[in-house]
Design an enzyme around this catalytic site. Structure first.
Site, PDB file in Angstrom:
ATOM      1  N   TYR A   1      -2.673   1.876  12.315  1.00  0.00           N
ATOM      2  CA  TYR A   1      -3.252   3.140  11.839  1.00  0.00           C
ATOM      3  C   TYR A   1      -4.777   3.119  11.867  1.00  0.00           C
ATOM      4  CZ  TYR A   1       1.413   4.467  10.776  1.00  0.00           C
ATOM      5  OH  TYR A   1       2.736   4.788  10.934  1.00  0.00           O
TER       6      TYR A   1
ATOM      7  N   TYR B   1     -16.979   0.981   7.998  1.00  0.00           N
ATOM      8  CA  TYR B   1     -15.527   1.200   7.977  1.00  0.00           C
ATOM      9  C   TYR B   1     -15.070   1.945   9.238  1.00  0.00           C
ATOM     10  CZ  TYR B   1     -11.126   3.485   6.684  1.00  0.00           C
ATOM     11  OH  TYR B   1      -9.839   3.960   6.682  1.00  0.00           O
TER      12      TYR B   1
ATOM     13  N   LYS C   1     -12.777   0.451  12.467  1.00  0.00           N
ATOM     14  CA  LYS C   1     -11.506   1.110  12.798  1.00  0.00           C
ATOM     15  C   LYS C   1     -11.488   1.518  14.275  1.00  0.00           C
ATOM     16  CE  LYS C   1      -8.572   1.554   9.353  1.00  0.00           C
ATOM     17  NZ  LYS C   1      -7.206   1.051   9.501  1.00  0.00           N
TER      18      LYS C   1
ATOM     19  N   ASP D   1      -9.802   9.313  10.336  1.00  0.00           N
ATOM     20  CA  ASP D   1     -10.714  10.404  10.707  1.00  0.00           C
ATOM     21  C   ASP D   1     -12.178   9.953  10.626  1.00  0.00           C
ATOM     22  OD1 ASP D   1     -10.338  10.214   7.891  1.00  0.00           O
ATOM     23  OD2 ASP D   1     -11.195  12.210   7.606  1.00  0.00           O
TER      24      ASP D   1
ATOM     25  N   GLY E   1       0.828  -1.209   0.000  1.00  0.00           N
ATOM     26  CA  GLY E   1       0.000   0.000   0.000  1.00  0.00           C
ATOM     27  C   GLY E   1       0.858   1.253   0.000  1.00  0.00           C
TER      28      GLY E   1
ATOM     29  N   TRP F   1      -7.290  11.030   4.554  1.00  0.00           N
ATOM     30  CA  TRP F   1      -7.166  11.321   3.121  1.00  0.00           C
ATOM     31  C   TRP F   1      -5.747  11.091   2.596  1.00  0.00           C
ATOM     32  CZ3 TRP F   1     -10.349  16.422   1.942  1.00  0.00           C
ATOM     33  CH2 TRP F   1     -11.665  16.239   2.387  1.00  0.00           C
TER      34      TRP F   1
END
Length: 283
Positions: free
Chosen positions: A98, A124, A128, A101, A9, A149
């Site tokens: 990780y 999602y 998280k 937001d 990624g 983002w």
């Protein structure tokens, strides 16, 4: 030895480049090398490799598809980060993973701090947030970094999409009612590494400085590449997306900046460097 999961990624790629530059020894794995949803396979993989740090860059990131695949999303975003934390504990390694937001509902109109209470709107975001809690439940001395983002030279992202659209269209419509901060994966890797070395474990926000709507971000990119088309403002509701999006999710990074004693560059500066890299790569 450092273990990177999700190495193909954007973030995983930039960690590899950073460590190669610093002559840090690392093992880069992706789904074909290591199934992080199987804790026994992870235990077997790390055995006798003298791993001192696990960096989890793997995640389920398709926000709309997650509404149809909640179990798979939970497996990758909640259980896998927890299991990696368990294994890190067992072998005495440091651990960083990780988050996003998307854990916030966007009702606040000033940047979100680590003290703000999450209220995710999508599958999602929920997976998280659950992942964050699970990690700290099993390994209190972990790093969990929320970001937003993300864009980089590896894989697809919003900046690359905008550039591709600009090649075939002379008119674009981009939403102006989603506001956060575009974050350059190269900066995310670099400042994460600075943080890891402090051993100041905990929850942190790390995004490039400043805030922008998707429209602002697209306009900045298109102006930089001298696109001559017409850019229109649109609203999220115009696009009939499966997952609900928050309007405002800018993350505040002073806690991290204080920990590493460094200021994080602006998102505009990040995009400038990203475009320069793309040019060098002939894209």
């Amino acid at each position: 030895m450092i273990l990177i999961t999700g190495a193909n990624g954007q973030l995983g790629y930039d960690f590899q480049r950073l460590f190669s530059k610093l002559n840090e020894e690392y093992i880069a794995t992706d789904v074909n090398d290591l199934d992080i949803t199987d804790i026994e396979k992870v235990r077997k993989f790390v055995k006798d490799k003298n791993i001192s740090l696990i960096i989890n860059c793997a995640a389920y990131n398709n926000v709309d598809k997650a509404e149809d695949e909640p179990e798979l999303c939970k497996k990758l975003n909640t259980y896998a980060p927890r299991d990696l934390a368990i294994v890190a504990n067992e072998i005495g390694a440091d651990y960083i993973t990780y988050s996003t937001d998307f854990v916030f509902d966007g009702k606040k109109k000033t940047p979100y701090t680590e003290e703000d209470i999450p209220n995710p709107l999508s599958v999602y975001g929920k997976t998280k947030f659950e992942g964050e809690k699970e990690v700290f439940r099993v390994k209190t001395d972990s790093f969990v970094v929320r970001t937003s983002w993300v864009f980089g030279v590896a894989n697809n992202n919003f900046n690359k999409q905008v550039i591709n659209w600009s090649k075939s269209k002379d008119e674009l419509s981009i939403v102006d009612d989603q506001i956060s901060s575009p974050t350059y994966s190269k900066d995310l890797a670099y400042y994460s590494w600075k943080l890891i070395k402090t051993k100041k474990y905990g929850l942190y926000h790390l995004s490039n400085d400043g805030e922008a709507s998707k429209y602002d971000q697209a306009k900045y990119v298109l102006d930089k590449i001298n696109w001559q088309g017409k850019l229109n403002r649109a609203k999220t509701k115009d696009f009939n997306l499966k997952a609900e999006r928050a309007e405002y999710t800018k993350l505040d990074s002073p806690k991290l900046e204080k920990a590493i004693n460094k200021k994080i560059p602006t998102w505009q500066n990040g995009i400038d460097r990203f475009l320069e890299e793309e040019r060098k790569n002939g894209r």
